[in-house]
Write a protein that holds these residues in place. Structure first.
Motif, mmCIF file in Angstrom:
data_model
loop_
_atom_site.group_PDB
_atom_site.id
_atom_site.type_symbol
_atom_site.label_atom_id
_atom_site.label_comp_id
_atom_site.label_asym_id
_atom_site.label_seq_id
_atom_site.Cartn_x
_atom_site.Cartn_y
_atom_site.Cartn_z
ATOM 1 N N LEU A 255 0.832 -1.213 0.000
ATOM 2 C CA LEU A 255 0.000 0.000 0.000
ATOM 3 C C LEU A 255 0.865 1.261 0.000
ATOM 4 C CD1 LEU A 255 -2.882 1.104 0.085
ATOM 5 C CD2 LEU A 255 -2.732 1.043 2.588
ATOM 6 N N LEU A 256 1.916 1.272 0.811
ATOM 7 C CA LEU A 256 2.817 2.434 0.858
ATOM 8 C C LEU A 256 3.512 2.647 -0.490
ATOM 9 C CD1 LEU A 256 4.492 1.998 4.357
ATOM 10 C CD2 LEU A 256 2.891 3.784 3.665
ATOM 11 N N LEU A 257 4.018 1.566 -1.071
ATOM 12 C CA LEU A 257 4.693 1.667 -2.370
ATOM 13 C C LEU A 257 3.735 2.145 -3.452
ATOM 14 C CD1 LEU A 257 6.851 -1.596 -2.349
ATOM 15 C CD2 LEU A 257 7.705 0.749 -2.261
ATOM 16 N N ALA B 160 10.858 0.343 2.457
ATOM 17 C CA ALA B 160 10.268 -0.941 2.058
ATOM 18 C C ALA B 160 11.315 -1.987 1.721
ATOM 19 C CB ALA B 160 9.355 -0.726 0.856
ATOM 20 N N LEU B 161 12.413 -1.564 1.163
ATOM 21 C CA LEU B 161 13.414 -2.525 0.690
ATOM 22 C C LEU B 161 14.536 -2.696 1.709
ATOM 23 C CD1 LEU B 161 13.525 -1.530 -3.076
ATOM 24 C CD2 LEU B 161 12.248 -3.386 -1.986
ATOM 25 N N GLN B 162 14.152 -3.203 2.857
ATOM 26 C CA GLN B 162 15.128 -3.543 3.883
ATOM 27 C C GLN B 162 15.843 -4.825 3.460
ATOM 28 O OE1 GLN B 162 15.855 -1.642 6.646
ATOM 29 N NE2 GLN B 162 14.483 -0.162 5.669
ATOM 30 N N GLN B 163 16.942 -5.116 4.125
ATOM 31 C CA GLN B 163 17.780 -6.251 3.724
ATOM 32 C C GLN B 163 17.009 -7.570 3.683
ATOM 33 O OE1 GLN B 163 21.207 -5.824 2.850
ATOM 34 N NE2 GLN B 163 20.731 -7.801 1.939
ATOM 35 N N ASP B 164 16.191 -7.831 4.708
ATOM 36 C CA ASP B 164 15.466 -9.107 4.737
ATOM 37 C C ASP B 164 14.461 -9.216 3.595
ATOM 38 O OD1 ASP B 164 13.999 -7.068 5.917
ATOM 39 O OD2 ASP B 164 12.942 -8.414 7.302
ATOM 40 N N THR B 165 13.804 -8.115 3.255
ATOM 41 C CA THR B 165 12.844 -8.115 2.148
ATOM 42 C C THR B 165 13.553 -8.349 0.817
ATOM 43 O OG1 THR B 165 11.460 -6.532 3.354
ATOM 44 C CG2 THR B 165 11.021 -6.789 1.004
#
Length: 198
Positions: free
Chosen positions: A72-74, A117-122
């Motif tokens: 939703l944020l993206l 949104a694009l953190q390392q785990d994601t």
């Protein structure tokens, strides 16, 4: 007789000097015109890359590869960026009034949303399934974000060159820029998320 030869020589020298000055002014004006056209092209290229980045972000948001809140944020940030456009009124001078019209804050917001949104785990999770919709969308986001950086730098380099040439005394004295607006650099946050850069 000698006096007539001196007048002829002086007249020839004056004519040659005037011709050289006219040539220099003409060359400078055409060079400045080319530089303005380069800025115009750079603005269009930057605009196209920003649209591609927003579309790639929207594709990632709708891929189903990220959680609903992130999606939703993206989607919200990407949609807002797509709604904004570069203002370019039609007139005798295509650069007249061409600005980013406050678009910098919208593009900075999209960058911040991508970074959140694009953190390392994601990113690791999306890359763990090569060929999936999420991995493909992430790849497009990465590529488009890199092209945005390059396009903005190219644009700002072109603006810097126009401003340098327009600052010359001869250009100001003879008004070689005409009525063309002085182009402005575009400044917004376009850093890639750290997890994407690795």
């Amino acid at each position: 007789m000698k006096w007539e030869i001196d007048i002829l020589q002086v007249s020839t020298i004056i004519a040659l000097v005037l011709l050289a000055v006219a040539w220099y002014l003409s060359y400078s004006a055409s060079r400045l015109d080319r530089l303005h056209a380069k800025v115009e092209g750079a603005v269009s290229a930057l605009d196209a890359q920003l649209v591609r980045r927003a579309e790639a972000t929207l594709e990632l948001a709708t891929s189903g590869a990220v959680d609903p809140a992130t999606s939703l944020l993206l989607a919200d940030s990407a949609s807002e960026a797509l709604e904004r456009h570069t203002h370019q009124p039609l007139s005798h001078d295509p650069l007249d009034g061409q600005t980013f019209a406050g678009r910098e804050s919208t593009e900075t917001d999209l960058t911040a949303t991508l970074r959140a949104a694009l953190q390392q785990d994601t990113v690791d999770e999306l890359r763990s399934e090569p060929g999936s919709d999420g991995a493909d969308a992430l790849s497009r986001v990465e590529a488009s974000a890199l092209r945005v950086q390059l396009a903005r730098r190219f644009h700002n380099d072109a603006v810097r060159e126009v401003r340098r040439v327009r600052a010359k005394k001869v250009v100001r004295l003879f008004r070689l820029a005409g009525h063309a607006a002085l182009p402005q650099p575009v400044d917004f946050d376009d850093d890639l998320p750290p997890a994407v850069v690795d």
